[in-house]
Scaffold this motif. Structure first.
Motif, PDB file in Angstrom:
ATOM      1  N   ALA A  33       2.920  11.142   4.841  1.00  0.00           N
ATOM      2  CA  ALA A  33       1.959  11.528   3.800  1.00  0.00           C
ATOM      3  C   ALA A  33       1.290  10.290   3.212  1.00  0.00           C
ATOM      4  O   ALA A  33       0.080  10.310   2.933  1.00  0.00           O
ATOM      5  CB  ALA A  33       2.652  12.335   2.708  1.00  0.00           C
ATOM      6  N   GLU A  34       2.044   9.230   3.028  1.00  0.00           N
ATOM      7  CA  GLU A  34       1.463   7.996   2.491  1.00  0.00           C
ATOM      8  C   GLU A  34       0.437   7.416   3.459  1.00  0.00           C
ATOM      9  O   GLU A  34      -0.649   6.983   3.057  1.00  0.00           O
ATOM     10  CB  GLU A  34       2.579   6.979   2.225  1.00  0.00           C
ATOM     11  CG  GLU A  34       2.108   5.663   1.673  1.00  0.00           C
ATOM     12  CD  GLU A  34       1.498   5.763   0.289  1.00  0.00           C
ATOM     13  OE1 GLU A  34       0.731   4.853  -0.083  1.00  0.00           O
ATOM     14  OE2 GLU A  34       1.769   6.742  -0.432  1.00  0.00           O
ATOM     15  N   GLN A  35       0.759   7.456   4.744  1.00  0.00           N
ATOM     16  CA  GLN A  35      -0.182   6.958   5.755  1.00  0.00           C
ATOM     17  C   GLN A  35      -1.439   7.835   5.786  1.00  0.00           C
ATOM     18  O   GLN A  35      -2.568   7.315   5.845  1.00  0.00           O
ATOM     19  CB  GLN A  35       0.487   6.954   7.125  1.00  0.00           C
ATOM     20  CG  GLN A  35      -0.378   6.385   8.230  1.00  0.00           C
ATOM     21  CD  GLN A  35       0.343   6.402   9.570  1.00  0.00           C
ATOM     22  OE1 GLN A  35       1.449   6.907   9.695  1.00  0.00           O
ATOM     23  NE2 GLN A  35      -0.307   5.856  10.573  1.00  0.00           N
ATOM     24  N   ALA A  36      -1.262   9.148   5.710  1.00  0.00           N
ATOM     25  CA  ALA A  36      -2.414  10.059   5.697  1.00  0.00           C
ATOM     26  C   ALA A  36      -3.262   9.827   4.450  1.00  0.00           C
ATOM     27  O   ALA A  36      -4.504   9.864   4.516  1.00  0.00           O
ATOM     28  CB  ALA A  36      -1.940  11.511   5.755  1.00  0.00           C
ATOM     29  N   ARG A  37      -2.622   9.579   3.294  1.00  0.00           N
ATOM     30  CA  ARG A  37      -3.368   9.315   2.072  1.00  0.00           C
ATOM     31  C   ARG A  37      -4.184   8.035   2.191  1.00  0.00           C
ATOM     32  O   ARG A  37      -5.351   7.980   1.792  1.00  0.00           O
ATOM     33  CB  ARG A  37      -2.407   9.213   0.877  1.00  0.00           C
ATOM     34  CG  ARG A  37      -3.118   9.048  -0.465  1.00  0.00           C
ATOM     35  CD  ARG A  37      -2.150   8.693  -1.572  1.00  0.00           C
ATOM     36  NE  ARG A  37      -1.454   7.447  -1.350  1.00  0.00           N
ATOM     37  CZ  ARG A  37      -1.975   6.228  -1.573  1.00  0.00           C
ATOM     38  NH1 ARG A  37      -3.207   6.104  -2.007  1.00  0.00           N
ATOM     39  NH2 ARG A  37      -1.267   5.138  -1.344  1.00  0.00           N
ATOM     40  N   GLN A  38      -3.570   7.007   2.763  1.00  0.00           N
ATOM     41  CA  GLN A  38      -4.297   5.748   2.936  1.00  0.00           C
ATOM     42  C   GLN A  38      -5.485   5.918   3.876  1.00  0.00           C
ATOM     43  O   GLN A  38      -6.575   5.394   3.629  1.00  0.00           O
ATOM     44  CB  GLN A  38      -3.351   4.657   3.448  1.00  0.00           C
ATOM     45  CG  GLN A  38      -2.352   4.195   2.414  1.00  0.00           C
ATOM     46  CD  GLN A  38      -1.336   3.220   2.984  1.00  0.00           C
ATOM     47  OE1 GLN A  38      -1.302   2.972   4.180  1.00  0.00           O
ATOM     48  NE2 GLN A  38      -0.510   2.670   2.110  1.00  0.00           N
ATOM     49  N   GLU A  98      -8.190   7.751   1.991  1.00  0.00           N
ATOM     50  CA  GLU A  98      -8.892   6.853   1.079  1.00  0.00           C
ATOM     51  C   GLU A  98      -9.876   5.966   1.828  1.00  0.00           C
ATOM     52  O   GLU A  98     -10.990   5.712   1.354  1.00  0.00           O
ATOM     53  CB  GLU A  98      -7.885   5.989   0.305  1.00  0.00           C
ATOM     54  CG  GLU A  98      -7.170   6.720  -0.800  1.00  0.00           C
ATOM     55  CD  GLU A  98      -6.215   5.821  -1.567  1.00  0.00           C
ATOM     56  OE1 GLU A  98      -6.173   4.608  -1.277  1.00  0.00           O
ATOM     57  OE2 GLU A  98      -5.519   6.338  -2.445  1.00  0.00           O
ATOM     58  N   MET A  99      -9.480   5.498   3.014  1.00  0.00           N
ATOM     59  CA  MET A  99     -10.369   4.671   3.823  1.00  0.00           C
ATOM     60  C   MET A  99     -11.612   5.471   4.244  1.00  0.00           C
ATOM     61  O   MET A  99     -12.738   4.979   4.127  1.00  0.00           O
ATOM     62  CB  MET A  99      -9.624   4.160   5.061  1.00  0.00           C
ATOM     63  CG  MET A  99     -10.472   3.300   5.962  1.00  0.00           C
ATOM     64  SD  MET A  99     -10.925   1.730   5.221  1.00  0.00           S
ATOM     65  CE  MET A  99      -9.360   0.923   5.232  1.00  0.00           C
ATOM     66  N   VAL A 100     -11.388   6.706   4.699  1.00  0.00           N
ATOM     67  CA  VAL A 100     -12.514   7.555   5.103  1.00  0.00           C
ATOM     68  C   VAL A 100     -13.414   7.842   3.908  1.00  0.00           C
ATOM     69  O   VAL A 100     -14.650   7.785   4.012  1.00  0.00           O
ATOM     70  CB  VAL A 100     -11.985   8.867   5.735  1.00  0.00           C
ATOM     71  CG1 VAL A 100     -13.101   9.882   5.908  1.00  0.00           C
ATOM     72  CG2 VAL A 100     -11.317   8.580   7.073  1.00  0.00           C
ATOM     73  N   CYS A 138     -15.538   4.870   3.108  1.00  0.00           N
ATOM     74  CA  CYS A 138     -16.625   4.734   4.097  1.00  0.00           C
ATOM     75  C   CYS A 138     -17.730   5.751   3.832  1.00  0.00           C
ATOM     76  O   CYS A 138     -18.921   5.419   3.893  1.00  0.00           O
ATOM     77  CB  CYS A 138     -16.076   4.896   5.512  1.00  0.00           C
ATOM     78  SG  CYS A 138     -15.015   3.555   6.054  1.00  0.00           S
ATOM     79  N   ILE A 139     -17.337   6.989   3.543  1.00  0.00           N
ATOM     80  CA  ILE A 139     -18.329   8.036   3.262  1.00  0.00           C
ATOM     81  C   ILE A 139     -19.106   7.694   1.998  1.00  0.00           C
ATOM     82  O   ILE A 139     -20.331   7.886   1.933  1.00  0.00           O
ATOM     83  CB  ILE A 139     -17.630   9.410   3.149  1.00  0.00           C
ATOM     84  CG1 ILE A 139     -17.142   9.858   4.523  1.00  0.00           C
ATOM     85  CG2 ILE A 139     -18.555  10.447   2.539  1.00  0.00           C
ATOM     86  CD1 ILE A 139     -16.305  11.129   4.498  1.00  0.00           C
ATOM     87  N   GLN A 140     -18.427   7.179   0.986  1.00  0.00           N
ATOM     88  CA  GLN A 140     -19.102   6.800  -0.259  1.00  0.00           C
ATOM     89  C   GLN A 140     -20.115   5.690  -0.010  1.00  0.00           C
ATOM     90  O   GLN A 140     -21.232   5.726  -0.524  1.00  0.00           O
ATOM     91  CB  GLN A 140     -18.062   6.350  -1.298  1.00  0.00           C
ATOM     92  CG  GLN A 140     -18.638   5.996  -2.642  1.00  0.00           C
ATOM     93  CD  GLN A 140     -19.175   7.200  -3.387  1.00  0.00           C
ATOM     94  OE1 GLN A 140     -18.712   8.311  -3.182  1.00  0.00           O
ATOM     95  NE2 GLN A 140     -20.150   6.992  -4.232  1.00  0.00           N
ATOM     96  N   ALA A 141     -19.723   4.696   0.800  1.00  0.00           N
ATOM     97  CA  ALA A 141     -20.648   3.603   1.105  1.00  0.00           C
ATOM     98  C   ALA A 141     -21.867   4.128   1.872  1.00  0.00           C
ATOM     99  O   ALA A 141     -23.010   3.751   1.574  1.00  0.00           O
ATOM    100  CB  ALA A 141     -19.929   2.527   1.924  1.00  0.00           C
ATOM    101  N   GLU A 142     -21.628   5.023   2.827  1.00  0.00           N
ATOM    102  CA  GLU A 142     -22.746   5.599   3.587  1.00  0.00           C
ATOM    103  C   GLU A 142     -23.646   6.429   2.680  1.00  0.00           C
ATOM    104  O   GLU A 142     -24.874   6.375   2.781  1.00  0.00           O
ATOM    105  CB  GLU A 142     -22.198   6.467   4.724  1.00  0.00           C
ATOM    106  CG  GLU A 142     -23.268   7.014   5.636  1.00  0.00           C
ATOM    107  CD  GLU A 142     -22.688   7.825   6.791  1.00  0.00           C
ATOM    108  OE1 GLU A 142     -23.493   8.433   7.501  1.00  0.00           O
ATOM    109  OE2 GLU A 142     -21.466   7.837   6.966  1.00  0.00           O
ATOM    110  N   ARG A 143     -23.021   7.179   1.755  1.00  0.00           N
ATOM    111  CA  ARG A 143     -23.804   7.985   0.804  1.00  0.00           C
ATOM    112  C   ARG A 143     -24.674   7.085  -0.066  1.00  0.00           C
ATOM    113  O   ARG A 143     -25.854   7.396  -0.303  1.00  0.00           O
ATOM    114  CB  ARG A 143     -22.846   8.792  -0.069  1.00  0.00           C
ATOM    115  CG  ARG A 143     -23.534   9.632  -1.117  1.00  0.00           C
ATOM    116  CD  ARG A 143     -22.496  10.270  -2.037  1.00  0.00           C
ATOM    117  NE  ARG A 143     -23.117  10.801  -3.204  1.00  0.00           N
ATOM    118  CZ  ARG A 143     -23.344  10.123  -4.325  1.00  0.00           C
ATOM    119  NH1 ARG A 143     -22.990   8.870  -4.421  1.00  0.00           N
ATOM    120  NH2 ARG A 143     -23.935  10.692  -5.351  1.00  0.00           N
TER     121      ARG A 143
END
Length: 172
Positions: free
Chosen positions: A60-65, A68-70, A73-78
């Motif tokens: 779950a911690e790995q999936a959360r990280q 957050e990375m995705v 990236c989406i925020q930067a693209e937006r």
């Protein structure tokens, strides 16, 4: 043959008999060992469950990280797309401003120049509409040809046709 079987007095009697006590202690020892084996099994199950929980937490911690990375990236693209959208909007407004005189000239060149008095209104859809009667219902009933259902018993009869609506007989 044993000595205790030959001498009945040495055998003992009652609740303090040594042979019975040894059997009871052996039975208690067997029960305690069974309990210890069951506790060991239960502890092994708890350890496996704890290991499963730790593995799930790490997953779950790995999936959360990763999420957050995705998301970053989406925020930067937006943000980049919003900046580009603002630039396109500014460019579109500038082009509209440059195009406005041409659109106005084209509209003036293609305008309808028929005067109102010459306009053909013989088609039904071109006829002017009559003003809408907005008087209160009592005034309209009083000035009538509307028949009031309150004051006219004939109006309640759907077969009744008011006298003013009757066609005059043709004279021959």
């Amino acid at each position: 043959m044993s000595i205790s079987s030959l001498i009945p007095a040495l055998k003992g009697s009652g609740s303090r008999r040594a042979a019975d006590k040894v059997d009871a202690l052996r039975e208690e020892n067997r029960k305690l060992l069974d309990r210890q084996l069951a506790a060991d099994d239960f502890f092994a199950i708890l350890t496996e469950d704890r290991n499963d929980v730790y593995a799930a937490w790490e997953f779950a911690e790995q999936a959360r990280q990763e999420a957050e990375m995705v998301a970053s990236c989406i925020q930067a693209e937006r943000d980049e797309l919003l900046k580009e959208c603002v630039e396109w909007r500014v460019e579109a407004q500038a082009l509209r401003a440059r195009l406005a005189p041409f659109l106005a000239a084209e509209a003036n060149a293609n305008r309808v120049t028929v005067p109102r008095m010459v306009r053909d209104t013989s088609a039904f859809e071109d006829q002017a509409t009559a003003p809408i009667d907005v008087r209160e219902l009592r005034e309209r009933f009083a000035s009538g040809p509307v028949v009031s259902l309150h004051h006219s018993p004939q109006a309640a009869n759907p077969a009744h046709v008011p006298s003013w609506a009757m066609a005059e007989p043709a004279a021959s």
